[in-house]
Design a protein around this motif. Sequence first.
Motif, short mmCIF file in Angstrom:
data_model
loop_
_atom_site.label_atom_id
_atom_site.label_comp_id
_atom_site.label_asym_id
_atom_site.label_seq_id
_atom_site.Cartn_x
_atom_site.Cartn_y
_atom_site.Cartn_z
N UNK A 1 -3.93 11.36 -31.70
CA UNK A 1 -3.60 9.97 -32.00
C UNK A 1 -4.42 8.92 -31.27
N UNK A 2 -5.48 9.30 -30.56
CA UNK A 2 -6.35 8.28 -29.95
C UNK A 2 -7.14 7.58 -31.05
N UNK A 3 -7.21 6.27 -30.96
CA UNK A 3 -7.95 5.51 -31.98
C UNK A 3 -9.45 5.74 -31.85
N UNK A 4 -10.15 5.56 -32.95
CA UNK A 4 -11.61 5.68 -32.93
C UNK A 4 -12.23 4.64 -32.02
N UNK A 5 -11.65 3.44 -31.99
CA UNK A 5 -12.17 2.39 -31.11
C UNK A 5 -12.11 2.83 -29.65
N UNK A 6 -10.98 3.41 -29.25
CA UNK A 6 -10.84 3.87 -27.87
C UNK A 6 -11.77 5.05 -27.60
N UNK A 7 -11.93 5.91 -28.57
CA UNK A 7 -12.84 7.06 -28.40
C UNK A 7 -14.27 6.58 -28.16
N UNK A 8 -14.67 5.49 -28.80
CA UNK A 8 -16.00 4.92 -28.57
C UNK A 8 -16.08 4.21 -27.21
N UNK A 9 -14.98 3.57 -26.80
CA UNK A 9 -14.95 2.83 -25.54
C UNK A 9 -15.01 3.75 -24.32
N UNK A 10 -14.27 4.87 -24.39
CA UNK A 10 -14.21 5.78 -23.24
C UNK A 10 -14.29 7.23 -23.71
N UNK B 1 -15.65 9.96 -22.52
CA UNK B 1 -15.42 11.04 -21.55
C UNK B 1 -13.92 11.23 -21.31
N UNK B 2 -13.18 10.15 -21.13
CA UNK B 2 -11.72 10.27 -20.96
C UNK B 2 -11.12 10.93 -22.20
N UNK B 3 -11.52 10.50 -23.38
CA UNK B 3 -10.95 11.02 -24.62
C UNK B 3 -11.27 12.51 -24.80
N UNK B 4 -12.48 12.91 -24.43
CA UNK B 4 -12.85 14.34 -24.50
C UNK B 4 -11.95 15.16 -23.60
N UNK B 5 -11.78 14.71 -22.36
CA UNK B 5 -10.94 15.44 -21.41
C UNK B 5 -9.47 15.40 -21.80
N UNK B 6 -9.02 14.26 -22.32
CA UNK B 6 -7.61 14.12 -22.70
C UNK B 6 -7.24 15.09 -23.81
N UNK B 7 -8.17 15.38 -24.69
CA UNK B 7 -7.89 16.29 -25.79
C UNK B 7 -8.19 17.74 -25.51
N UNK B 8 -8.77 18.03 -24.35
CA UNK B 8 -9.14 19.42 -24.07
C UNK B 8 -8.63 19.94 -22.73
N UNK B 9 -8.13 19.08 -21.88
CA UNK B 9 -7.65 19.51 -20.56
C UNK B 9 -6.17 19.23 -20.41
N UNK B 10 -5.53 20.01 -19.57
CA UNK B 10 -4.12 19.82 -19.26
C UNK B 10 -4.00 18.78 -18.15
N UNK B 11 -3.03 17.89 -18.27
CA UNK B 11 -2.76 16.95 -17.18
C UNK B 11 -2.13 17.72 -16.02
N UNK B 12 -2.29 17.21 -14.82
CA UNK B 12 -1.64 17.83 -13.67
C UNK B 12 -0.13 17.78 -13.85
N UNK C 1 -3.08 5.46 -33.61
CA UNK C 1 -2.40 4.28 -33.09
C UNK C 1 -2.47 4.09 -31.58
N UNK C 2 -3.03 5.05 -30.84
CA UNK C 2 -3.17 4.87 -29.39
C UNK C 2 -4.43 4.04 -29.15
N UNK C 3 -4.22 2.77 -28.79
CA UNK C 3 -5.33 1.84 -28.58
C UNK C 3 -6.00 2.05 -27.23
N UNK C 4 -5.24 2.51 -26.23
CA UNK C 4 -5.80 2.82 -24.91
C UNK C 4 -4.86 3.76 -24.18
N UNK C 5 -5.42 4.46 -23.21
CA UNK C 5 -4.65 5.40 -22.38
C UNK C 5 -5.23 5.38 -20.99
N UNK C 6 -4.36 5.53 -20.01
CA UNK C 6 -4.81 5.52 -18.61
C UNK C 6 -3.91 6.45 -17.80
N UNK C 7 -4.54 7.34 -17.04
CA UNK C 7 -3.78 8.17 -16.11
C UNK C 7 -3.39 7.31 -14.91
#
Length: 123
Positions: free
Chosen positions: A28-37, A39-50, A69-75
């Motif tokens: 559900x990460x937006x394409x806009x956010x995927x372009x903005x960040x 590296x975060x989006x790659x890790x968010x979709x492939x790595x487990x959070x602590x 619909x996820x416009x941004x995400x931040x750990x």
Amino acid sequence: MSQLLFSPHRTIIVVGHSMFFREVLRRFLSDDFRRTDPEFCRRAGSRKMTNCGVVMLDLDPTRAIHEGPIASAELVLGTGFEEGPGPGLLGGCCAAPGASTDSDEVFEDSPAVTPRRDGQRPP
């Protein structure tokens, strides 16, 4: 995701397993956010959070589910992504790679393993 998007509440807390959140972020990460960040989006979709991790999301209710619909995400609060594949589902299992293969060592005094009627322990 629909329940979150159409909720009348401004702030919502969702609790779940880190692999659930990985899948939510992956889908559900937006394409806009995927372009903005990317590296975060790659890790968010492939790595487990602590464990006990926290991620803060901004949702855009004007976007359809399939539009991300996820416009941004931040750990937050010291949360990170675990590196490497980790132990996975076998992490606590005696059959996991590197675990003892000596079944007597594992089951010798285990109250969960009851001897058979002939007095022998199951294989």
